[in-house]
Write a protein that holds these residues in place. Structure first.
Motif, short mmCIF file in Angstrom:
data_model
loop_
_atom_site.label_atom_id
_atom_site.label_comp_id
_atom_site.label_asym_id
_atom_site.label_seq_id
_atom_site.Cartn_x
_atom_site.Cartn_y
_atom_site.Cartn_z
N GLY A 42 -26.14 2.06 11.49
CA GLY A 42 -25.49 1.05 10.65
C GLY A 42 -25.45 1.42 9.18
N PHE A 43 -25.63 2.73 8.85
CA PHE A 43 -25.65 3.16 7.46
C PHE A 43 -24.29 3.65 6.97
N THR A 54 -22.12 1.85 4.20
CA THR A 54 -22.22 0.41 4.38
C THR A 54 -23.20 -0.13 3.33
N ALA A 56 -26.08 -1.35 3.96
CA ALA A 56 -27.40 -0.82 4.33
C ALA A 56 -27.53 0.64 3.92
N ARG A 59 -28.25 0.84 0.29
CA ARG A 59 -29.65 0.48 0.03
C ARG A 59 -30.57 1.64 0.38
N VAL A 123 -35.57 -2.26 4.91
CA VAL A 123 -34.24 -1.82 5.36
C VAL A 123 -34.17 -1.84 6.89
N TYR A 124 -35.23 -1.38 7.53
CA TYR A 124 -35.28 -1.35 9.00
C TYR A 124 -35.14 -2.77 9.56
N GLU A 126 -33.81 -5.39 8.12
CA GLU A 126 -32.58 -6.08 7.72
C GLU A 126 -31.32 -5.43 8.28
N THR A 127 -31.46 -4.26 8.88
CA THR A 127 -30.30 -3.52 9.39
C THR A 127 -30.23 -3.64 10.90
N HIS A 128 -29.03 -3.88 11.41
CA HIS A 128 -28.83 -3.97 12.86
C HIS A 128 -28.02 -2.76 13.31
#
Length: 567
Positions: A42-43, A54, A56, A59, A123-124, A126-128
């Motif tokens: 999801g990056f 993205t 993420a 971030r 980050v882990y 909050e990221t899907h």
């Protein structure tokens, strides 16, 4: 999570250009594999030949901007490393070897998580990740063992000539978890989301193309919207979201989700012997109704020590039920008890291998090896494992508190963590016993819901454990730890009758005055509600008063807290 140094190098190049071709020219080694992993995580977004950050991804780039990548190992984070981070944050302590791994990645130091470690963990969380199922990934997922030691997974992968990239992709999607190491090695498990993914793709007659579901795709399907890409994958049609689409949505929702863990049931060898003895007596009872499974009759056949305690323990797990038959206290197998005889004994640690995997968390290698030895797992969960998992989920545990339970609760601090090794020493100093027996008792206390032991050996009280600890501290704790068991299903049921009929008992206490043991008027009321002999009721009332759960003419605070804990 699966993050390599090359992933960050690619993200840094993206500040200069969004052209995949340009970045690949500079970072050609396994470029496409790393880009797909960034996409799954999801990056990044892929748009033709372009690659875009993205939110993420931006971030991640921000929190790694000040790092000297040359000082970091090739692999920065995977599910093993993330579990170490979570446990260090949660409990404040991890084994030295784990801490060294985090230190070399700049994720932790002697004082705990570094700013980078905290940020990466955030980050882990909050990221899907996206769903990214290719025929090769699905083939690997279908064929692989679903739980075991990491050596077993490596053997499967290498024997079928699969690449590491498949293991990495499954970790990125949070369909596969790898544990931190113990002396027994590392373990792995697929997650509930992996099972949902396999269920979904089983709906596809011929699986030849990738199934991809991003957040915006999920939201579109949820809102009943469609587009040509979703239709081409079979996730939607002119009527809306298809059955396959809903199954892939379920997979997406389950990715990374950790459910509350099921309490692991256990069955000791002596308990199994008692169950078999009761079963034998029940068989004879059919031919001769005068033969009843009383404690004396069970003792003749079972030949075990502490039969009374074992019967209470079996009753607390709904494996036997107590009945008053012909004015005699008897014990009968429940359907669960009959099934348990077929499958045999099981330990708390072995069951934790299954209950952790079932919740979406990773067990330790120690637990997995115990589960294999006890027949709960093979390449997946066995019939025995499924039975005990169903039993663990289905029964309503009744109170059963032993001397060891009381000591464990007394020595485990409120709202703090304690290492199991330290707890063993404190319990031994408090009530005596040997290390093996106390260690087993800690596992049994966890199965009763009083404590939880994490993969790093740290222990804390559960909500139920805090309530029971409070009840014991309000009772006569020094008397409680002198007896083999202070609370049984029978004692609790008697206390519950008093609690639920307090007005009737208040009248008895007012008219008859204070009582040190029991009053027949009390026995008369309790007899109406419980299938117990007068003798058993009298013993229960006396013990409740001696231990401080019942006063001479009132429920004590300890009694009220104990009742409340199990309501």
């Amino acid at each position: 999570m699966y993050l390599k140094r090359r992933h960050i190098e690619i993200l840094r190049e993206m500040k200069r250009t969004e052209s995949q071709a340009e970045i690949e020219t500079k970072l050609s080694e396994e470029f496409l594999i790393r880009v797909i992993e960034l996409y799954i995580l999801g990056f990044v977004e892929l748009d033709g030949g372009r690659i875009k950050l993205t939110g993420a991804g931006k971030r991640l780039l921000e929190i790694t901007d000040s790092l000297n990548l040359e000082e970091l190992p090739d692999l920065i984070a995977d599910t093993e490393i993330m579990k170490m981070l979570e446990l260090l944050e949660e409990t404040g302590r991890i084994p030295g070897g784990w801490l060294e791994k985090l230190k070399e990645r700049k994720l932790a130091n002697e004082n705990g998580l570094t700013e980078f470690g905290k940020a990466l963990l955030q980050v882990y969380r909050e990221t899907h990740p996206i769903v990214y199922l290719t025929p090769e990934i699905v083939s690997f997922l279908r064929g692989m063992p679903k739980i075991g030691t990491l050596d077993e997974l490596a053997t499967f992968k290498n024997s079928r000539l699969y690449g590491d990239n498949l293991v990495n992709a499954l970790q990125a999607m949070r369909l596969l978890l790898i544990s931190p190491p113990t002396e027994k090695g590392k373990a792995f498990t697929t997650t509930p989301a992996a099972r949902l993914a396999l269920k979904a793709v089983s709906m596809i007659p011929v699986f030849t193309r990738a199934i991809v579901l991003r957040k915006e795709d999920f939201e579109a399907l949820k809102a009943g919207r469609s587009n040509s890409e979703l239709e081409s994958m079979g996730l939607s049609d002119e009527k809306g979201t298809t059955e396959l689409g809903r199954a892939i949505m379920d997979t997406y929702e389950a990715m990374g989700k950790v459910e509350e863990k099921v309490l692991p049931i256990y069955l000791l060898d002596d308990e199994l012997t008692v169950l078999k003895a009761i079963g034998e007596i029940e068989g004879k009872h059919e031919a001769n109704p005068e033969i009843l499974p009383t404690e004396r009759e069970i003792a003749k056949r079972a030949g075990v020590e502490d039969l009374g305690a074992l019967l209470h323990l079996l009753e607390s797990k709904e494996l036997v039920e107590r009945r008053l038959v012909k004015n005699r206290d008897t014990y009968w197998l429940t359907e669960w008890g009959r099934e348990a005889i077929k499958f045999g004994a099981v330990s708390p640690d072995a069951m934790k291998a299954i209950t952790y995997a079932e919740s979406g968390d990773v067990p330790t290698a120690d637990w997995v090896l115990s589960a294999r030895e006890e027949g709960l797992i093979n390449t997946g969960v066995t019939d025995k494992g499924r039975f005990y998992l169903k039993l663990s989920k289905s029964i309503k545990r009744k109170p059963f508190i032993t001397r060891y339970d009381a000591a464990i609760l007394a020595k485990t601090p409120m709202k703090k963590y304690i290492h199991k090794d330290e707890l063993v020493g404190l319990v031994r100093d408090y009530v005596g016993g040997d290390e093996k027996g106390i260690t087993r008792a800690i596992g049994e206390a966890e199965a009763k819901g009083f404590i939880v032991e994490f993969q790093n050996g740290m222990v804390k009280l559960t909500g139920l454990g805090e309530k029971i600890k409070t009840a014991l501290e309000n009772a006569k704790l020094q008397e409680v730890v002198k007896v083999k068991f202070s609370v049984t299903p029978t004692l609790y049921n008697v206390l519950r009758v008093i609690h639920d009929n307090i007005e009737a008992f208040n009248r008895i206490w007012k008219e008859k005055g204070e009582s040190r043991g029991y009053k027949m008027e009390e026995v008369d009321v309790i007899r109406k509600y419980l299938s117990l002999s007068d003798e058993e009721i009298e013993k229960a009332l006396t013990m409740l008063r001696e231990l401080g759960f019942l006063g001479g003419k009132s429920l004590t605070e300890a009694g009220r807290v104990l009742i409340d804990a199990y309501l």
